[in-house]
Design a protein around this motif. Sequence first.
Motif, PDB file in Angstrom:
ATOM      1  N   PRO A 111       0.835  -1.202   0.000  1.00 18.95           N
ATOM      2  CA  PRO A 111       0.000   0.000   0.000  1.00 18.95           C
ATOM      3  C   PRO A 111       0.876   1.260   0.000  1.00 18.95           C
ATOM      4  O   PRO A 111       1.900   1.308   0.679  1.00 18.95           O
ATOM      5  N   GLU A 112       0.425   2.250  -0.759  1.00 16.74           N
ATOM      6  CA  GLU A 112       1.246   3.436  -0.970  1.00 16.74           C
ATOM      7  C   GLU A 112       1.648   4.106   0.332  1.00 16.74           C
ATOM      8  O   GLU A 112       2.776   4.571   0.479  1.00 16.74           O
ATOM      9  N   LYS A 113       0.732   4.119   1.313  1.00 15.90           N
ATOM     10  CA  LYS A 113       1.025   4.846   2.553  1.00 15.90           C
ATOM     11  C   LYS A 113       2.210   4.254   3.307  1.00 15.90           C
ATOM     12  O   LYS A 113       2.814   4.921   4.133  1.00 15.90           O
ATOM     13  N   TYR A 114       2.518   2.984   3.031  1.00 16.39           N
ATOM     14  CA  TYR A 114       3.620   2.361   3.768  1.00 16.39           C
ATOM     15  C   TYR A 114       4.959   2.512   3.057  1.00 16.39           C
ATOM     16  O   TYR A 114       6.003   2.302   3.654  1.00 16.39           O
ATOM     17  N   ARG A 115       4.906   2.864   1.756  1.00 16.86           N
ATOM     18  CA  ARG A 115       6.154   2.834   0.991  1.00 16.86           C
ATOM     19  C   ARG A 115       7.258   3.723   1.550  1.00 16.86           C
ATOM     20  O   ARG A 115       8.410   3.333   1.528  1.00 16.86           O
ATOM     21  N   PRO A 116       6.917   4.922   2.059  1.00 19.11           N
ATOM     22  CA  PRO A 116       8.009   5.751   2.579  1.00 19.11           C
ATOM     23  C   PRO A 116       8.752   5.112   3.762  1.00 19.11           C
ATOM     24  O   PRO A 116       9.869   5.491   4.065  1.00 19.11           O
ATOM     25  N   PHE A 117       8.113   4.158   4.433  1.00 22.72           N
ATOM     26  CA  PHE A 117       8.723   3.594   5.643  1.00 22.72           C
ATOM     27  C   PHE A 117       9.369   2.235   5.412  1.00 22.72           C
ATOM     28  O   PHE A 117       9.935   1.650   6.313  1.00 22.72           O
ATOM     29  N   LEU A 118       9.238   1.774   4.190  1.00 24.87           N
ATOM     30  CA  LEU A 118       9.603   0.402   3.883  1.00 24.87           C
ATOM     31  C   LEU A 118      11.040   0.046   4.248  1.00 24.87           C
ATOM     32  O   LEU A 118      11.334  -1.064   4.656  1.00 24.87           O
ATOM     33  N   PHE A 119      11.921   1.030   4.114  1.00 22.13           N
ATOM     34  CA  PHE A 119      13.341   0.744   4.343  1.00 22.13           C
ATOM     35  C   PHE A 119      13.779   1.119   5.757  1.00 22.13           C
ATOM     36  O   PHE A 119      14.953   1.128   6.062  1.00 22.13           O
ATOM     37  N   ASP A 120      12.818   1.443   6.597  1.00 21.84           N
ATOM     38  CA  ASP A 120      13.148   1.833   7.969  1.00 21.84           C
ATOM     39  C   ASP A 120      13.399   0.627   8.850  1.00 21.84           C
ATOM     40  O   ASP A 120      12.856  -0.440   8.629  1.00 21.84           O
ATOM     41  N   GLU A 121      14.215   0.856   9.863  1.00 22.99           N
ATOM     42  CA  GLU A 121      14.510  -0.189  10.849  1.00 22.99           C
ATOM     43  C   GLU A 121      13.232  -0.677  11.522  1.00 22.99           C
ATOM     44  O   GLU A 121      12.419   0.142  11.958  1.00 22.99           O
ATOM     45  N   PHE A 122      13.066  -1.951  11.615  1.00 24.45           N
ATOM     46  CA  PHE A 122      11.951  -2.563  12.342  1.00 24.45           C
ATOM     47  C   PHE A 122      10.585  -2.271  11.760  1.00 24.45           C
ATOM     48  O   PHE A 122       9.570  -2.530  12.384  1.00 24.45           O
TER      49      PHE A 122
END
Lengths: 132, 381
Positions: free
Chosen positions: B306-317
């Motif tokens: 889902p698009e809303k999650y893409r910015p966080f995809l590469f974040d720790e945990f």
Amino acid sequence: MTTGGKRILMVDDDEDFVEAVACFLEANGFTVLRAHDGKEGVRLAKVERPDLILMDIMMNERTEGFFAIHEIRGDPEIKHTPIFVLSSFCSRLPDLEIPAAGGWLAHDMFLPKPVNTAHLLEKIRQRLGKAA
Amino acid sequence: MSESAAPEAVVVIDDDYAMRLSCAKIVSKMGLRVEVFEDGARGLEAVAALKPGLVVVDLKMPGISGLEVVSRVHEIDPQIIMVVITGYATIDTAVEAMKSGAYDFLPKPFSPDELRLIVNRGLERRRLALESQRGEVERALLKRTFVTFVSHQLRSPLAAIHQYLDVLQRLDEAGDSPARRREWIGRCLKRTEELQSLIADWLTLARVEGGALLKERVEVDLKSTIVNILENYRAMAAAEDVALEVSLPEGETRVRGDRTCVSVLFDNLITNAIKYNRRGGKVTVSGGFCDGEIVIAVGDTGVGIPEKYRPFLFDEFFRIKDSGVKRTEGTGLGLHISKRIVSEMGGSIEVESQAGIGSTFRVRLPAWREPADDAEMGGWE
């Protein structure tokens, strides 16, 4: 020793941890209700009126257990239910008995996780007494 | 000083006029007293004077930064609840803010409901903390919140394994069923694996952070690395009923990097593509060249991100918690590590995703070039 089918609610997001402790308590004559997050825990506490609650703290990556306890203590119907906190938070603390102050009740306890089940059983029996 | 009957005050610090205004409107409708300020300096002055119950602060402001406001507010009064608003929400900044003492963070854009919820929860937490001051215990526990956030990941599987063993031992004495014993041993093994991959991920991260990619740069051939990895996962893919397709380009696919890290990078992408796929789906690994870079794409036919999650995809945990996404196992570090490796190698990684069709991770890495300036090393044999 008979436990008279006392009911214990266990709130913890780790299904394996719940499975192990619950089976142990069931083998010792208790009925165990299981909830895997704070919200479900509060709901079951209200609906099922357990005799005692075992509460984890870190759920859903935050200290959800504290919120659940706060909510339980805010409900006059269930606020006197003893709560044992079972959390790795408590690993370095001795078995603390919490004074009757703030959100905590005199019969609440903090126990480290993993828990010594024999010790847990003894404490639960002390709290709930022999009376059915 | 004591004002038990007065409503709690909330201070909002944000340089964005519209944001200040709407926050103020929402919070005052909650029956709370609210004051707004456009910069950190004025905000802090007011916090010292007002002693509010909760402060909402934008992380990115000219002048005093939001993070600094967070730590200074806690110098004024550690019991004040801090909520940070961030337009470029990453777990890194949120963790940074939590370390400085923030209670929670709100990524922009947020709905009035989200703000209300967080303010309510924050004030509830404050009441709880104030009430239990005498107990001392909770405060001691809360101080460890951050450390626990990280160590929780390591402790949980260990606690579960320990608990199974503890109970197995006790129930055995009472003559327990062999079926249950087998089931529990299986679960213990699973949690042990979880612990091992977590430790492996932490070690890889330490390796990347320790500069392995800068120190030990050797020639690594992407084609053979990827072919090897795919070979290792044939069985896993077959078990999931996922086909593996590979079409790597003719020609040189060598890059400069650390062999272990390059393997970990593609291992992560390929195992994700297999795991987050559907039965009968496929994983496509393809490649090409573009402006002196080698481009490798790893595509799946899963549910999409889902698009809303893409910015966080590469974040720790970071983990997606949608009900449509199967399984939440894994360490939550894989993509974070992949991104770190790619950046250290001077490349980039991006994701494209379409709901119901699948996701493609595209890695670009600078192609190997003969190190012309290493010529002075030539005399050594």
